[in-house]
Design a protein around this motif. Structure first.
Motif, PDB file in Angstrom:
ATOM      1  N   LEU A 131       0.992  -1.050   0.038  1.00 37.78           N
ATOM      2  CA  LEU A 131      -0.053  -0.016   0.070  1.00 37.78           C
ATOM      3  C   LEU A 131       0.509   1.050  -0.247  1.00 37.78           C
ATOM      4  O   LEU A 131       0.587   2.584   0.517  1.00 37.78           O
ATOM      5  CB  LEU A 131      -1.178   0.067   1.079  1.00 37.78           C
ATOM      6  CG  LEU A 131      -2.249   0.625   1.026  1.00 37.78           C
ATOM      7  CD1 LEU A 131      -3.298   0.509  -0.369  1.00 37.78           C
ATOM      8  CD2 LEU A 131      -2.794   0.841   2.284  1.00 37.78           C
ATOM      9  N   THR A 152     -19.444  -5.310  -2.348  1.00 39.36           N
ATOM     10  CA  THR A 152     -18.668  -5.295  -1.482  1.00 39.36           C
ATOM     11  C   THR A 152     -17.750  -3.710  -2.612  1.00 39.36           C
ATOM     12  O   THR A 152     -17.741  -3.542  -3.821  1.00 39.36           O
ATOM     13  CB  THR A 152     -16.799  -5.811  -1.734  1.00 39.36           C
ATOM     14  OG1 THR A 152     -17.586  -6.952  -0.647  1.00 39.36           O
ATOM     15  CG2 THR A 152     -15.498  -4.803  -0.632  1.00 39.36           C
ATOM     16  N   LEU A 153     -17.292  -2.771  -1.851  1.00 40.14           N
ATOM     17  CA  LEU A 153     -17.409  -1.564  -2.353  1.00 40.14           C
ATOM     18  C   LEU A 153     -14.662  -1.527  -2.153  1.00 40.14           C
ATOM     19  O   LEU A 153     -15.409  -1.199  -1.175  1.00 40.14           O
ATOM     20  CB  LEU A 153     -17.533   0.143  -2.434  1.00 40.14           C
ATOM     21  CG  LEU A 153     -16.962   1.348  -2.546  1.00 40.14           C
ATOM     22  CD1 LEU A 153     -17.768   1.618  -4.445  1.00 40.14           C
ATOM     23  CD2 LEU A 153     -17.860   2.443  -1.853  1.00 40.14           C
ATOM     24  N   THR A 154     -14.241  -1.062  -3.082  1.00 40.13           N
ATOM     25  CA  THR A 154     -13.079  -0.991  -2.854  1.00 40.13           C
ATOM     26  C   THR A 154     -12.544  -0.408  -3.920  1.00 40.13           C
ATOM     27  O   THR A 154     -13.220   0.207  -4.282  1.00 40.13           O
ATOM     28  CB  THR A 154     -12.843  -2.180  -2.733  1.00 40.13           C
ATOM     29  OG1 THR A 154     -11.255  -2.350  -2.355  1.00 40.13           O
ATOM     30  CG2 THR A 154     -12.527  -2.771  -3.717  1.00 40.13           C
ATOM     31  N   GLY A 155     -10.668   0.060  -4.041  1.00 43.58           N
ATOM     32  CA  GLY A 155     -10.059   0.552  -4.664  1.00 43.58           C
ATOM     33  C   GLY A 155      -9.839   1.928  -3.473  1.00 43.58           C
ATOM     34  O   GLY A 155      -9.314   1.887  -2.845  1.00 43.58           O
ATOM     35  N   GLY A 156      -9.612   2.749  -4.294  1.00 44.60           N
ATOM     36  CA  GLY A 156      -8.565   4.251  -4.071  1.00 44.60           C
ATOM     37  C   GLY A 156      -7.175   4.472  -4.730  1.00 44.60           C
ATOM     38  O   GLY A 156      -7.344   3.552  -6.207  1.00 44.60           O
ATOM     39  N   VAL A 199     -18.145   8.115   0.790  1.00 43.87           N
ATOM     40  CA  VAL A 199     -17.552   6.601   0.143  1.00 43.87           C
ATOM     41  C   VAL A 199     -16.404   7.770  -0.893  1.00 43.87           C
ATOM     42  O   VAL A 199     -15.359   7.914  -1.431  1.00 43.87           O
ATOM     43  CB  VAL A 199     -18.092   6.445  -1.074  1.00 43.87           C
ATOM     44  CG1 VAL A 199     -19.274   5.811  -0.223  1.00 43.87           C
ATOM     45  CG2 VAL A 199     -18.931   7.426  -1.884  1.00 43.87           C
ATOM     46  N   ALA A 223      -5.349   2.913   6.649  1.00 45.00           N
ATOM     47  CA  ALA A 223      -5.409   2.839   5.751  1.00 45.00           C
ATOM     48  C   ALA A 223      -5.348   1.196   4.822  1.00 45.00           C
ATOM     49  O   ALA A 223      -4.708   0.099   5.880  1.00 45.00           O
ATOM     50  CB  ALA A 223      -4.523   3.423   5.407  1.00 45.00           C
ATOM     51  N   GLY A 224      -5.753   1.111   3.960  1.00 44.86           N
ATOM     52  CA  GLY A 224      -5.686  -0.653   3.497  1.00 44.86           C
ATOM     53  C   GLY A 224      -6.825  -1.158   4.032  1.00 44.86           C
ATOM     54  O   GLY A 224      -7.150  -2.246   3.727  1.00 44.86           O
ATOM     55  N   LEU A 244     -13.726   7.379   2.298  1.00 40.97           N
ATOM     56  CA  LEU A 244     -13.147   6.122   1.645  1.00 40.97           C
ATOM     57  C   LEU A 244     -11.694   5.667   0.897  1.00 40.97           C
ATOM     58  O   LEU A 244     -11.054   5.399   0.721  1.00 40.97           O
ATOM     59  CB  LEU A 244     -13.869   4.542   0.922  1.00 40.97           C
ATOM     60  CG  LEU A 244     -15.725   4.659   2.272  1.00 40.97           C
ATOM     61  CD1 LEU A 244     -16.417   3.507   1.161  1.00 40.97           C
ATOM     62  CD2 LEU A 244     -14.898   4.155   3.146  1.00 40.97           C
ATOM     63  N   PHE A 245     -12.208   6.346  -0.297  1.00 43.25           N
ATOM     64  CA  PHE A 245     -11.026   6.434  -1.561  1.00 43.25           C
ATOM     65  C   PHE A 245      -9.585   7.054  -1.125  1.00 43.25           C
ATOM     66  O   PHE A 245      -8.693   6.042  -1.022  1.00 43.25           O
ATOM     67  CB  PHE A 245     -12.036   7.210  -2.613  1.00 43.25           C
ATOM     68  CG  PHE A 245     -11.258   6.858  -3.998  1.00 43.25           C
ATOM     69  CD1 PHE A 245     -11.753   5.827  -4.747  1.00 43.25           C
ATOM     70  CD2 PHE A 245      -9.368   8.227  -4.226  1.00 43.25           C
ATOM     71  CE1 PHE A 245     -10.698   5.787  -5.836  1.00 43.25           C
ATOM     72  CE2 PHE A 245      -9.200   7.030  -5.662  1.00 43.25           C
ATOM     73  CZ  PHE A 245      -9.403   6.483  -6.471  1.00 43.25           C
ATOM     74  N   PRO A 299      -7.502   6.353   1.729  1.00 44.81           N
ATOM     75  CA  PRO A 299      -7.202   6.051   2.312  1.00 44.81           C
ATOM     76  C   PRO A 299      -7.155   4.572   2.032  1.00 44.81           C
ATOM     77  O   PRO A 299      -7.131   3.567   2.456  1.00 44.81           O
ATOM     78  CB  PRO A 299      -7.640   6.294   3.552  1.00 44.81           C
ATOM     79  CG  PRO A 299      -8.480   6.647   3.468  1.00 44.81           C
ATOM     80  CD  PRO A 299      -9.117   7.359   2.456  1.00 44.81           C
ATOM     81  N   SER A 300      -7.940   4.162   0.382  1.00 45.37           N
ATOM     82  CA  SER A 300      -7.839   2.489  -0.141  1.00 45.37           C
ATOM     83  C   SER A 300      -8.759   1.563   0.441  1.00 45.37           C
ATOM     84  O   SER A 300      -8.256   0.618   0.904  1.00 45.37           O
ATOM     85  CB  SER A 300      -6.330   1.982  -0.121  1.00 45.37           C
ATOM     86  OG  SER A 300      -6.379   2.741  -0.769  1.00 45.37           O
ATOM     87  N   VAL A 301      -9.958   2.054   1.692  1.00 46.38           N
ATOM     88  CA  VAL A 301     -10.768   1.401   3.001  1.00 46.38           C
ATOM     89  C   VAL A 301     -11.863   1.111   1.598  1.00 46.38           C
ATOM     90  O   VAL A 301     -12.231   1.362   0.476  1.00 46.38           O
ATOM     91  CB  VAL A 301     -11.322   1.959   3.914  1.00 46.38           C
ATOM     92  CG1 VAL A 301     -12.598   1.623   4.719  1.00 46.38           C
ATOM     93  CG2 VAL A 301      -9.993   3.099   4.620  1.00 46.38           C
ATOM     94  N   THR A 302     -11.657  -0.591   1.944  1.00 47.64           N
ATOM     95  CA  THR A 302     -12.676  -1.191   1.246  1.00 47.64           C
ATOM     96  C   THR A 302     -14.192  -1.358   2.184  1.00 47.64           C
ATOM     97  O   THR A 302     -14.232  -1.643   3.491  1.00 47.64           O
ATOM     98  CB  THR A 302     -12.018  -2.949   1.618  1.00 47.64           C
ATOM     99  OG1 THR A 302     -11.696  -2.658   0.185  1.00 47.64           O
ATOM    100  CG2 THR A 302     -13.606  -3.478   1.077  1.00 47.64           C
ATOM    101  N   LEU A 303     -15.213  -1.507   1.684  1.00 42.04           N
ATOM    102  CA  LEU A 303     -16.249  -1.386   2.011  1.00 42.04           C
ATOM    103  C   LEU A 303     -17.514  -2.703   2.392  1.00 42.04           C
ATOM    104  O   LEU A 303     -17.720  -3.151   0.334  1.00 42.04           O
ATOM    105  CB  LEU A 303     -17.158   0.042   2.194  1.00 42.04           C
ATOM    106  CG  LEU A 303     -19.036  -0.275   2.678  1.00 42.04           C
ATOM    107  CD1 LEU A 303     -18.534   0.063   4.429  1.00 42.04           C
ATOM    108  CD2 LEU A 303     -19.548   1.207   2.448  1.00 42.04           C
ATOM    109  N   THR A 304     -18.084  -3.334   2.989  1.00 40.54           N
ATOM    110  CA  THR A 304     -18.235  -4.268   2.329  1.00 40.54           C
ATOM    111  C   THR A 304     -19.605  -4.801   3.691  1.00 40.54           C
ATOM    112  O   THR A 304     -19.805  -4.272   4.235  1.00 40.54           O
ATOM    113  CB  THR A 304     -17.199  -6.091   2.152  1.00 40.54           C
ATOM    114  OG1 THR A 304     -17.779  -6.580   1.932  1.00 40.54           O
ATOM    115  CG2 THR A 304     -16.302  -6.484   3.844  1.00 40.54           C
ATOM    116  N   GLU A 348     -18.813  13.376  -3.207  1.00 38.28           N
ATOM    117  CA  GLU A 348     -18.019  12.901  -2.046  1.00 38.28           C
ATOM    118  C   GLU A 348     -19.014  12.025  -1.700  1.00 38.28           C
ATOM    119  O   GLU A 348     -19.214  10.368  -0.591  1.00 38.28           O
ATOM    120  CB  GLU A 348     -17.938  13.608  -0.611  1.00 38.28           C
ATOM    121  CG  GLU A 348     -17.663  13.126   0.495  1.00 38.28           C
ATOM    122  CD  GLU A 348     -15.930  12.887   0.985  1.00 38.28           C
ATOM    123  OE1 GLU A 348     -15.433  12.781  -0.817  1.00 38.28           O
ATOM    124  OE2 GLU A 348     -15.883  11.442   0.818  1.00 38.28           O
TER     125      GLU A 348
END
Lengths: 340, 340
Positions: A99, A282-286, B271, B254-255, B276-277, B279-284, A267
């Motif tokens: 990361l 699931t929402l992910t990425g960055g 989001v 982060a991550g 979320l974006f 810091p590359s956080v995943t939402l599940t 946002e």
């Protein structure tokens, strides 16, 4: 040296700035051999407030090491190197997890659309590449600085493999390289949502099995039709505007993953029962830690198996960089290569 | 038979309804031996508009099979069974992926706070359990119907293992069993955010290493202090209200991953870059496919290694079910067991 500076929306100029110099013992200075204009650069090109001082532009480059700080090892003057768009020490706990974009000593480059650039954390950041300045591989190698690594990141975070169906939203360079990345990871079914035929044709060449030019609800319906009503396991969102998010929610399969690599220009967005929660999405990425991927992707480029550099469809000098921005903004160019 | 019906916010009544009968050849009828009141039941208890017809309540139960449809195999009259809160055929492509809550033939139970219940897709839904009606294990076995499987789902989707630090938001039954699940999966550091000391004490017994009673920004700051400023890799959100989401964004590393199993009482939330974006956080997360986990969790309960039934701190008969709702709503009870 000559360098690209943005003074506000639509106002990009070539200027003469002081040559970069070593500021920290962990720095290097790299003479830029190839740089390029990124889709991300178009966001300030649309919306940046006028500024008297201006902002140096560009975060993708490869070049030749000219100077090295006293604490940099593993690099020497004259090395040809490619740089990820984010610098990082490549040793901290975040970098060790892959990361790099969250490295506490890291940051994002600015000022690479120029003749030279100062590279912080040079040892952790720069990756030597065994080619000369005249190599025909330079455009493809340059994509390792951002767009190929970013497309790959989208696919990796979405868990793309032989079993997953994939939708890619966006036919810019990142979207097209997300197609290439999904194909590389084994995906058999890749639906590309984009409406610029010259781009989606390249998408097909990269591995897209279907192209959906429709947007919004029509586009969602089309993808659902193509997938037995279910949508796809993976959705790689390479745009960053809110309608692309909504489209992603519309086409993702229950239990699937939306992987975002387009920088969000919004946002708030729906995440509740009606969007992500009920279907267990699931929402992910960055921001892609492309440094983490260069070692894996480099051989495919060096050995000629993949040609991500095909996303470059125009080459300009620094003097023409303002035209380059305009061409990308008007969709007259897909991605513009800059030869300082 | 006697059954629980909700007629509006705060209005829960015990009524006499027709006995359930087989309607489809894939049905079974189960006499309920134990049921319970869920935190999810409190959402309509707060907000349901008044209704003349009323809604049968309850989705967690175990009991004895009384009747079986002609297409049901693997079950016989007299079998003691536990049921996941969502019925499913357990054979479709979604069920095979462990996503029983997206089974096209599936749905959510209603009406289990009663003397008997009709079970659609009985063969795919009901799991025989080798105990008698007087087993002291019944409360723990009943948690497999929802709250233990849901806590486990939160931890699984967040990727909890020996290396991950964990924050659990919420000290209700699901939050506490998310603690137990994280511990079971090997987590060494589990921070429980909750402010009811009797509950957080049970959380410590289940494996929480730290308790943070503060909420909002203060709570976020406290978790950051406990984790060297970084937050935790996994955040298990077991509440469902928007402040819990914001707290999750505040404490995630982060991550890291925010895994939601509390049913969201909001649709839009941040989001973008600021949440979320960047810091590359995943939402599940999502409605837990608890059927997928019963086989794995059952031995730990049957063999007495885990005691998830400790979340039940009050036992009532059907006649008292209205009191049971009130006690849970007033936080006078953590989770109410119902013996019809």
């Amino acid at each position: 040296m000559r360098a690209t500076v943005m003074y506000g929306a639509g106002d990009v100029r070539m200027e003469t700035l002081p040559d970069p110099v070593l500021q920290e013992p962990t720095d290097a200075v790299v003479r830029v051999v190839r740089a390029c204009v990124c889709g991300t650069d178009l966001h300030p090109y649309h919306s940046m407030p006028a500024s008297a001082k201006g902002v140096p532009m560009g975060h993708e480059f490869l070049g030749v090491v000219e100077e090295i700080g006293t604490e940099v090892s593993g690099l020497k003057k004259g090395d040809m190197v490619v740089s990820p768009f984010a610098y990082a020490d490549n040793t901290c706990e975040f970098c060790r997890e892959g990361l790099h974009t969250s490295c506490p000593k890291g940051g994002f480059f600015a000022g690479a659309q120029a003749e030279a650039v100062r590279v912080p954390q040079a040892q952790g950041t720069l990756v030597p590449i065994p080619v000369g300045e005249d190599s025909p591989l330079l455009p493809s190698l340059l994509t390792l600085a951002d767009v190929f690594g970013t497309g790959h990141h989208a696919a990796v975070k979405a868990g793309v493999n032989e079993q997953t169906t994939v939708t890619v939203i966006g036919d810019g360079a990142v979207g097209l390289l997300a197609v290439l990345s999904a194909k590389r990871l084994g995906a058999q079914r890749i639906i590309l949502m984009g409406r610029h035929e010259d781009r989606t044709d390249l998408g097909r060449e990269f591995g897209a099995t279907d192209v959906v030019p429709e947007r919004g609800d029509d586009g969602v319906e089309k993808v659902r039709e193509l997938t037995g009503g279910h949508g796809t396991h993976a959705v790689l969102e390479a745009v960053g505007h809110r309608p692309a998010y909504d489209q992603a929610v519309g086409v993702v399969r229950a239990g699937g993953v939306i992987s975002r690599v387009g920088v969000p220009q919004y946002e708030e967005a729906p995440v509740g029962m009606g969007s992500l929660f009920r279907p267990s999405v699931t929402l992910t990425g960055g921001p892609a830690p492309v440094r983490a991927y260069i070692d894996e992707l480099l051989p495919d480029v060096l050995e000629g198996r993949l040609h991500p550099g095909k996303v470059f469809d125009r080459t300009i000098g620094l003097d023409e960089v303002s035209d380059g921005y305009r061409a990308m903004d008007e969709r007259a160019a897909l991605k513009v290569l800059v030869t300082p």
